[in-house]
Design an enzyme around this catalytic site. Sequence first.
Site, PDB file in Angstrom:
ATOM      1  N   HIS A   1      -4.206   1.576   7.929  1.00 55.28           N
ATOM      2  CA  HIS A   1      -2.564   2.245   7.732  1.00 55.28           C
ATOM      3  C   HIS A   1      -2.673   3.083   6.879  1.00 55.28           C
ATOM      4  CE1 HIS A   1       1.727   1.267   8.057  1.00 55.28           C
ATOM      5  NE2 HIS A   1       1.581   2.094   7.126  1.00 55.28           N
ATOM      6  N   GLU A   2      -3.063   2.953   5.551  1.00 63.73           N
ATOM      7  CA  GLU A   2      -2.966   3.792   4.679  1.00 63.73           C
ATOM      8  C   GLU A   2      -3.932   4.938   4.806  1.00 63.73           C
ATOM      9  OE1 GLU A   2      -0.534   3.725   2.713  1.00 63.73           O
ATOM     10  OE2 GLU A   2      -0.135   1.565   2.972  1.00 63.73           O
TER      11      GLU A   2
ATOM     12  N   CYS B   1       6.322  -0.179   7.705  1.00 65.51           N
ATOM     13  CA  CYS B   1       5.947   1.177   6.768  1.00 65.51           C
ATOM     14  C   CYS B   1       7.179   1.551   5.974  1.00 65.51           C
ATOM     15  CB  CYS B   1       5.416   2.229   7.899  1.00 65.51           C
ATOM     16  SG  CYS B   1       4.928   3.587   6.742  1.00 65.51           S
ATOM     17  N   LEU B   2       6.986   1.929   4.698  1.00 65.29           N
ATOM     18  CA  LEU B   2       7.940   2.392   3.975  1.00 65.29           C
ATOM     19  C   LEU B   2       8.593   3.761   4.309  1.00 65.29           C
ATOM     20  CD1 LEU B   2       6.231   1.466   0.378  1.00 65.29           C
ATOM     21  CD2 LEU B   2       8.069   0.218   1.462  1.00 65.29           C
TER      22      LEU B   2
ATOM     23  N   HIS C   1      -2.269   7.375   7.199  1.00 59.21           N
ATOM     24  CA  HIS C   1      -1.273   8.165   6.585  1.00 59.21           C
ATOM     25  C   HIS C   1      -1.816   9.740   6.002  1.00 59.21           C
ATOM     26  CE1 HIS C   1       2.567   6.220   6.178  1.00 59.21           C
ATOM     27  NE2 HIS C   1       2.254   5.247   5.789  1.00 59.21           N
TER      28      HIS C   1
ATOM     29  N   GLN D   1       3.451   9.840   1.446  1.00 58.89           N
ATOM     30  CA  GLN D   1       4.713   9.095   1.454  1.00 58.89           C
ATOM     31  C   GLN D   1       5.473   9.217   0.392  1.00 58.89           C
ATOM     32  OE1 GLN D   1       2.415   5.201   2.159  1.00 58.89           O
ATOM     33  NE2 GLN D   1       4.249   4.840   3.450  1.00 58.89           N
TER      34      GLN D   1
ATOM     35  N   GLY E   1       0.843  -1.238   0.078  1.00 62.85           N
ATOM     36  CA  GLY E   1       0.055  -0.044  -0.052  1.00 62.85           C
ATOM     37  C   GLY E   1       0.759   1.243  -0.042  1.00 62.85           C
TER      38      GLY E   1
HETATM   39 ZN    ZN Z   1       3.127   3.290   6.034  1.00 72.58          ZN
END
Ligand code: ZN
Length: 167
Positions: A139-140, A97-98, A143, A51, A46
């Site tokens: 999660h997204e 998480c990226l 963000h 991000q 995702g």
């Molecule tokens: Zn993330």
Amino acid sequence: MTLRELNAFPDQVLRQPAQPVKKFGEELKTLVDDMIETMRDAPGVGLAAPQIGISKRVIVVEFGNEEDESIPKQLYVVINPEIVRKSEDQIVGIEGCLSVPGLVGEVDRSQIVTVSGQDVHGEKIKIRAQGWLARIFQHEIDHINGVLYTDRAQNIWQPDPEEMDSI
Ligand code: ZN
């Protein structure tokens, strides 16, 4: 399609509530295409626009069936996503998480959520997700509200590389 650079914690763009999308056109399509490419390249399951440094309410999710890997992955693109319903029962799972490289943590999330929003053309959509897919959406959507999983995690640690499954 262009690969975009990932913004990492503590970049401030990750902490701002992102702006709603009002214009549905070529610019949005390009952003979505770039987000899909960047998510696949990472690789992640995702990605939210903040991000990659874009403070807009856009998320992409690509996830397969957790029980049967032979079922092809499904791609979701949601503009202005919102959780309109969530189950009270929560389950704990390990998230990465990226934007927070090298760490994972245990986070409680609702088992089932309903996400409403728009597709890339501005048409209304609704998605019911459960299990890992529900976790990824939560999660997204966090963000785009400036929230990181580390804010919710009970504990955070540095995993072995093979333990990592960043979302
Ligand atoms: Zn993330």
